[in-house]
Design a protein around this motif. Sequence first.
Motif, PDB file in Angstrom:
ATOM      1  N   TYR A  69       0.999  -1.167   0.041  1.00  0.00           N
ATOM      2  CA  TYR A  69       0.043  -0.174  -0.099  1.00  0.00           C
ATOM      3  C   TYR A  69       0.703   1.224   0.166  1.00  0.00           C
ATOM      4  O   TYR A  69       1.787   1.208   0.776  1.00  0.00           O
TER       5      TYR A  69
ATOM      6  N   ASP B 152      -1.666   0.955  -4.655  1.00  0.00           N
ATOM      7  CA  ASP B 152      -1.068  -0.270  -4.366  1.00  0.00           C
ATOM      8  C   ASP B 152       0.039  -0.612  -5.169  1.00  0.00           C
ATOM      9  O   ASP B 152      -0.100  -0.868  -6.557  1.00  0.00           O
TER      10      ASP B 152
ATOM     11  N   GLU C 211      -9.679  -3.768   2.995  1.00  0.00           N
ATOM     12  CA  GLU C 211      -9.232  -4.798   2.368  1.00  0.00           C
ATOM     13  C   GLU C 211     -10.051  -5.861   2.346  1.00  0.00           C
ATOM     14  O   GLU C 211     -10.502  -6.624   3.465  1.00  0.00           O
TER      15      GLU C 211
END
Length: 855
Positions: free
Chosen positions: A755, A771, A821
């Motif tokens: 990240y 990302d 996530e």
Amino acid sequence: MMRARSVLAAAAALLFAAALIGARAQQPVGEAQLIAVLQSDAPAQEKAVACQQLAGIGTERSVPALAALLPDEALSSHARVALEAIPAPAAAQALREALGRLTGRLLVGAVNSVGVRRDRQATSALARLAGGPDREVGAAALVALGRIGTPEAIRVVQGALASGAQPLRDAAAHALLAHAGDREAVGRRQEALAALRRLRASQAPRHIRIAALQRSLVIESPASMPALMGHLRSTDPDLVSMALRALREMGGEPVTRALAAQAVQARPDVQPALVQVLRERSGPGALGGIEALAARGAPDARRAALHALGDVGGPSSVALLLSTAQGAAGDEQATASASLSRLRAPGVDEAILAALTAAPPAAKPPLLGVLTRRPASDAAAEAALRLASAPEPAVSRAALEALATHGRAGDLPAIVRLLIATTDESARDAASQAAQAVVWRVEDIGARGQPIIAGLSETRLPAAKGALLALLAEIGTYPALLAATAALTDAEAATRSAAVRALAAWPDPSPVAALLATAGRDTEPAVRVAALRGAIRLAGTAAAEIAPPPGQAVQWLRQAAQAVGDDATSKRVLLSALAGVRNIEGLALVRPYLTDEAVRAEAELAAIQIARQVPATERAMARSVVEGILAAPASDETRRLAEEALRDLPGPSAELRITPPAAEEIDPDRLTFRPLFDGRTFEGWEGDTERSFRIQDGAIVGGNLQTAIPRNEFLCTTRPYANFVLRLEVRTVNANGGIQIRSRRIPRSSQITGYQADMDSAGHFFGSLFDESRRGMLAQADRQVIAQIVRRDDWNAYEIRCEGPRIRLFVNGRLTADFTEADPAIPLSGFIGLQVHGGPPSETWYRNIQIAELP
């Protein structure tokens, strides 16, 4: 008078001390002071030091004091050293006068000093001593006369050589040899030769006559070469050794050419030594001689010459080495091949490649082996790639081995095609090794795995898929992970097994969820077991990286504990991993195995290890577990460790109970922050601190405004983090930067995957969650909001909150990204990093970096 002497002695002692520590004191001592020391009652050691100093600065004034010491057994040699060095005639006279009043060892020393000074006026005195009764003195006198070297002196020496007693003849021989050397040194070659001829014809000791012969050959070279070569053919080893020594002294290309022309005719046992002599001489003539010995010399000489050509050979050596490498056998072939590998002369690669093209299949592997050991080149890569598809397995394997050295990044797809096309196991291994070497030459990290992933979809051969999957594990990128994970559902059990092995060797814990799923569903027991154990090891590594361990890693281990069943080996693997879970959750997972007789001993050791490392708030519960171990039967070693653990866990015990944390919003203002950067050093960080990052004005600065940035670089913390609140201030100057969180370095790369809290001078991505090297943009910040809150080219406050799967970004107090996530394969722990983005000159500044870790 006595008082004056005492004062003088004291002064002399002080001077001696100063001399001993002269380098520290740096106080020069004058000649008069040194003379005073010699004339005082100072100890002999002090006087010896004074003599040594007078050898450097003494003049005629010092001579009387030094001469007075010549009869002194302890100081005579020190005084003579000074008198030898003082250029004044008085010093020579003092030594001459000593010849008439000294005896024995002291007289021998004085004679030697007269010889050192080459005092012609001492010739008569020395001649008398040479004929005197004391043989030791006489021998020394003859040597001194030889050094003086006048006709009168040499006549005395020659007379002793002709008719003196044996000890005197030996001394006269040495004297005459030294005299010849002196004459040669000043360019008087004929006089030197005359002395040497006299020596050679005398009854001098044999080693002296051989030495005289050697000097004669050197002086008369190159005309003496026929005679020298004759000595090399002698059966007398002393004469052979003499000739070799002479050759090493004889300079000039004519000598080299003469030696090279006749070296092959030398005796077989002498030829290897001639190779070394020629090698030392160098030059075109020497190379010709070495090549002649390599081609036509005796076996030992051929091997020595072939070896030498690898270091001193030229273009003319290539054909000879090639023919030997192809046509010879045994040691000669191996030596020629090794020399071809080392040879750096022009045209070597071209000659090898030409021979490779023309050679029959059986001769190609050795030539490819030579090519493999040479520096990489495009031509070599093209030839190896062409031959890698040869129908002969030996040729194909050798070509693939060459590709490991010479293969270029662009050759990777072709190498992968070769890997999946071959059915020969050894060729497949060679292709795999070539791909393994070449893949790291692909600079674009995203492109490294593409040919390998494509190969997976093109082949149905499990063995080929296994080789490709192993390569993906080394690459370790996200696309590689997806491809390896997909192979877990392959129809072939062998491929699924290979995928499990690859994922179990992954450089980060990303495959754990996929491996756990495979452990629960695969139809093959062996695949299920391997997947479970691989998942446990990766999860255990992730759990042991951080204290307290990441909740995600503990959850993985909890799932693994439910899947181990009755497999004792898997239980042991699990307990080994749990031993690194340094909190009460780890103890809770270990506790059921404390009553499992199959693994009880391992469980006890794991529990004790965890108990000694739990946080202070959990020590009472840890104590109860250790007390339970002591209450049950245990080995002496386990009891000892448990008792030591209890001493580290003072106070009462409490029942082990896992209480889920309360789900409440974290107030960052109530947290305790600690600095991650001290404002002065890179302690706690790693990365390119030589070129990419520097410290300026209490901030970490990436890049500069003078030079372009060749590629992305990252400065990372040296330890990972899982849940935390990170605060820092950032500033971008014509830059695109970012703060990496929960990230991992990609193997053999400057890049990172994980990240990134994004930031840029244009405001396009500031406050967004990206990302890096994985999935791209995850949460895009509102550009209109960013335009209102971000101060361009000035400092901005950035806050990053990582709580389990949820990540939130705040810029100048405003929430800009909120992401949860959902992919269980994404690790929720890793390093924190600071980015400098590749591109035009820019600067990215980071300061006041602080962190508060969360449970």
